[in-house]
Design an enzyme around this catalytic site. Structure first.
Site, PDB file in Angstrom:
ATOM      1  N   THR A 150     -17.830  11.048  11.242  1.00  0.00           N
ATOM      2  CA  THR A 150     -18.255  12.038  12.232  1.00  0.00           C
ATOM      3  C   THR A 150     -17.755  11.601  13.601  1.00  0.00           C
ATOM      4  O   THR A 150     -17.645  10.406  13.881  1.00  0.00           O
ATOM      5  CB  THR A 150     -19.782  12.219  12.254  1.00  0.00           C
ATOM      6  OG1 THR A 150     -20.407  11.029  12.762  1.00  0.00           O
ATOM      7  CG2 THR A 150     -20.317  12.535  10.869  1.00  0.00           C
ATOM      8  N   GLY A 151     -17.438  12.571  14.445  1.00  0.00           N
ATOM      9  CA  GLY A 151     -16.846  12.234  15.728  1.00  0.00           C
ATOM     10  C   GLY A 151     -15.513  11.534  15.550  1.00  0.00           C
ATOM     11  O   GLY A 151     -15.196  10.581  16.256  1.00  0.00           O
ATOM     12  N   GLY A 152     -14.720  12.041  14.612  1.00  0.00           N
ATOM     13  CA  GLY A 152     -13.502  11.344  14.224  1.00  0.00           C
ATOM     14  C   GLY A 152     -12.214  11.886  14.808  1.00  0.00           C
ATOM     15  O   GLY A 152     -11.137  11.487  14.377  1.00  0.00           O
ATOM     16  N   THR A 153     -12.291  12.763  15.800  1.00  0.00           N
ATOM     17  CA  THR A 153     -11.071  13.398  16.302  1.00  0.00           C
ATOM     18  C   THR A 153     -10.421  12.668  17.460  1.00  0.00           C
ATOM     19  O   THR A 153      -9.308  13.018  17.874  1.00  0.00           O
ATOM     20  CB  THR A 153     -11.357  14.842  16.745  1.00  0.00           C
ATOM     21  OG1 THR A 153     -12.341  14.826  17.803  1.00  0.00           O
ATOM     22  CG2 THR A 153     -11.859  15.689  15.591  1.00  0.00           C
ATOM     23  N   TYR A 162     -28.983   7.657  27.248  1.00  0.00           N
ATOM     24  CA  TYR A 162     -27.996   7.240  26.247  1.00  0.00           C
ATOM     25  C   TYR A 162     -28.443   5.969  25.533  1.00  0.00           C
ATOM     26  O   TYR A 162     -28.437   5.898  24.295  1.00  0.00           O
ATOM     27  CB  TYR A 162     -26.646   7.016  26.928  1.00  0.00           C
ATOM     28  CG  TYR A 162     -25.605   6.403  26.030  1.00  0.00           C
ATOM     29  CD1 TYR A 162     -25.022   7.147  25.005  1.00  0.00           C
ATOM     30  CD2 TYR A 162     -25.197   5.082  26.200  1.00  0.00           C
ATOM     31  CE1 TYR A 162     -24.068   6.592  24.165  1.00  0.00           C
ATOM     32  CE2 TYR A 162     -24.232   4.521  25.371  1.00  0.00           C
ATOM     33  CZ  TYR A 162     -23.679   5.274  24.358  1.00  0.00           C
ATOM     34  OH  TYR A 162     -22.739   4.717  23.525  1.00  0.00           O
TER      35      TYR A 162
END
Length: 256
Positions: free
Chosen positions: A15-18, A153
Site C-alpha cells: 500500500t502506498g506503493g506508487t 502524525y
C-alpha cells in the site's frame, strides 16, 4: 515465463506503493521475481507508476486507505488478481506539520483515518488472503526523538506500532510474522511531509544530515532493503520494530 530470483513464485501487496519508499519496495520485490499489487490514491503518481512498471508483473490499483469502501474493494481485487498474499507491506501514510495551536479536529482526524484506521482495516481485509507462514511489515517512524509540529502524525504512527504488537500475537497460530520498519530522515521528493516548499524540504534534508550520527539522510532503497529483510529473511523474527535511521534515535553522538 520462467522467473528466477529470491522472491520467485511469491505474491506481495504494497500500500502506498506508487512513489518514495513504497515504490522502492515494489521495485526490489519485482527485481527478485515477485508478482506485486501496489496501491495509491494520487492520479499523477498512479500514472507515473504504471509507466515506470509497464511490462513487469505489477498491478497498479487506485485505493484510498481513508475509505472503508476502497479497502473492502481492495480485498476483492487482490483475490481476483493474486489469489493469495505472501508478503503484505502496509506503507501508506500522510504527514503534515501543525503545532499545538494549529492542529484542528480535521487535521487530527485526517492523520488517524489514513495512518491508523486505514492500516488496521487494510490488514483486517487482507488477512484471510495471507498465506500461513507469510509476513506483514508496517512502515512506522522513529518516534524516540521528538519533532515539534508532528504531534498528530507521531501519535497516529505510534498507534500503528501498538496494534502491530497485538496482531503479532493474534496471528501466531498461522505463523504470520508481523514487524515494522521505522525510518528516520529519508531523502524523498517530499521528505515525507506534505505541503513543504522547496526551501523547507532542503532545510529538512540539511537537518537530517546534521543530526543523524551517520551524517546523511537515508535512501529509499535502504528502507526497502530493511523491509524486505523483515518480510522474507528474518524468518525467526516477529513483533520487532527495526529503526532505519542512521543511528538518529539510538543515542549515538553526532561526529563533528
Amino acid at each position: 515465463m520462467n522467473v528466477t530470483g529470491r522472491f520467485a513464485g511469491t505474491k506481495a501487496v504494497v500500500t502506498g506503493g506508487t512513489h518514495g519508499m513504497g515504490l522502492a519496495i515494489v521495485e526490489a520485490l519485482l527485481d527478485g521475481g515477485a508478482e506485486v499489487l501496489l496501491t495509491g490514491r494520487n492520479e499523477k503518481t498512479l500514472e507515473e507508476a504504471r509507466t515506470a512498471l509497464k511490462g513487469r508483473p505489477a498491478h497498479v490499483v487506485r485505493s484510498d486507505a481513508a475509505a472503508m469502501a476502497d479497502i473492502a474493494a481492495l480485498a476483492g481485487t487482490v483475490q481476483e488478481r493474486l489469489s493469495r498474499v505472501d508478503h503484505l507491506f502496509v506503507n501508506h501514510g500522510i504527514a503534515e506539520f501543525a503545532e499545538l495551536a494549529e492542529v484542528t479536529e480535521a487535521v487530527w482526524d485526517r492523520h488517524f483515518t489514513v495512518n491508523t484506521k486505514g492500516s488496521f482495516f487494510t490488514v483486517q481485509a487482507l488477512a484471510p488472503l495471507l498465506s500461513d507462514g507469510g509476513s506483514i511489515v508496517f512502515t512506522t517512524v522513529v518516534n524516540d526523538v521528538v519533532f515539534p509540529g508532528l504531534s498528530a502524525y507521531s501519535a497516529s504512527k505510534e498507534a500503528v506500532r501498538a496494534f502491530a504488537h497485538v496482531l503479532a500475537a493474534e496471528l501466531l497460530p498461522r505463523r504470520i510474522r508481523v514487524n515494522s520498519v521505522a525510518p528516520g530522515f529519508i531523502k524523498t521528493p517530499t521528505m515525507g511531509v506534505a505541503g513543504l516548499s522547496e526551501e523547507e524540504r532542503r532545510a529538512f534534508e540539511r537537518q537530517g544530515n546534521e543530526t543523524t550520527p551517520l551524517r546523511r539522510n537515508g535512501t529509499v532503497e535502504e528502507v526497502a532493503a530493511a523491509a524486505l529483510f523483515l518480510a522474507a529473511d528474518a524468518t525467526f523474527t516477529t513483533n520487532v520494530e527495526l529503526a532505519v535511521d542512521g543511528g538518529f534515535a539510538q543515542g549515538l553522538p553526532v561526529p563533528h
